[in-house]
Design a protein around this motif. Sequence first.
Motif, PDB file in Angstrom:
ATOM      1  N   UNK A 229       0.841  -1.189   0.000  1.00  0.00           N
ATOM      2  CA  UNK A 229       0.000   0.000   0.000  1.00  0.00           C
ATOM      3  C   UNK A 229       0.880   1.244   0.000  1.00  0.00           C
ATOM      4  N   UNK A 230       0.451   2.268  -0.763  1.00  0.00           N
ATOM      5  CA  UNK A 230       1.196   3.509  -0.827  1.00  0.00           C
ATOM      6  C   UNK A 230       2.228   3.554  -1.933  1.00  0.00           C
ATOM      7  N   UNK A 231       2.432   2.429  -2.607  1.00  0.00           N
ATOM      8  CA  UNK A 231       3.401   2.376  -3.696  1.00  0.00           C
ATOM      9  C   UNK A 231       2.750   2.798  -5.013  1.00  0.00           C
ATOM     10  N   UNK A 232       3.453   3.624  -5.786  1.00  0.00           N
ATOM     11  CA  UNK A 232       2.959   4.038  -7.099  1.00  0.00           C
ATOM     12  C   UNK A 232       3.426   3.015  -8.134  1.00  0.00           C
ATOM     13  N   UNK A 233       2.476   2.307  -8.736  1.00  0.00           N
ATOM     14  CA  UNK A 233       2.799   1.280  -9.713  1.00  0.00           C
ATOM     15  C   UNK A 233       2.516   1.789 -11.123  1.00  0.00           C
ATOM     16  N   UNK A 234       3.420   1.532 -12.034  1.00  0.00           N
ATOM     17  CA  UNK A 234       3.249   1.894 -13.442  1.00  0.00           C
ATOM     18  C   UNK A 234       2.796   0.668 -14.225  1.00  0.00           C
ATOM     19  N   UNK A 235       2.250   0.921 -15.407  1.00  0.00           N
ATOM     20  CA  UNK A 235       1.842  -0.181 -16.276  1.00  0.00           C
ATOM     21  C   UNK A 235       3.042  -1.083 -16.541  1.00  0.00           C
TER      22      UNK A 235
END
Length: 270
Positions: A229-235
């Motif tokens: 949680x809180x992590x920015x995930x990219x495609x």
Amino acid sequence: MEDRLVSRKTVLHAALAAGVAVPIALVGVPALARTNAANGTVPELTPMCDDGDDPTPPQTEGPYFKPNSPSRTNIVPAGAGGVRLSVTGYVFGLSCLPLANVLMDFWQADANGAYDNSGYRFRGHQFTNAQGAFTLTTLFPGLYPGRTRHIHVKVQAPGRPVLTTQLYFPNEPRNNTDPIFDSRLLMTVRDSGGAKQASFDFVLNVPQNPPTSTTPPTTTTAPGGTWAVGTAYAVGARVTYGGRGYVCLQGHVAQVGWEPPNTPALWRAA
């Protein structure tokens, strides 16, 4: 008596649209049902934002839902013909406070009443903004055999169960014969030139104690996995969760309730 009652949602709409804080005092004000513009009658209440009230009622998913829909607010395919339709509204919790970052997945028939089962025409997901608002651009759906005119939607607040339901149009002849039609799910619809504008507010079963924030914790790691949680995930990002690998389908910041197995619009098992 009704003339003196204040529609809680009407005031909330005005406050949210103006960018001002939601008046907490409105939490105790009675809400009125939407009035049918055609005949002036008051349908059964779409759930009010009051502690103890039932949330927006669920309905069957139907046979044509597809996971992994594209992230977009406009689900009209290029070159598609029909009457333009915009659907706007807000998503509230039980205390009538707006809910941000709610996942909303829409799908519907085209103007001829046909569903696209091989691709993603008239399908798409989006997230409510910081004010709990959403906007969908689509076309007036055609009639599907045995059903009245409708739009399907799945709605999920972070950390909460998925609400699967359908939205309906007023003054449709088939509303009287459709076996699952529910007047509590009627949108407010008006003509706008050659197009149509509709509105509907969802009330989710999310307890709220003003002014407590509904923002989830900023750091949580899944047991036995790298998703957090809180992590920015990219495609294209890859994570593990519960001993299984997943590939990110849509860029987002992970929140409680959006674990990879629970959000097929965001993650695909690798």
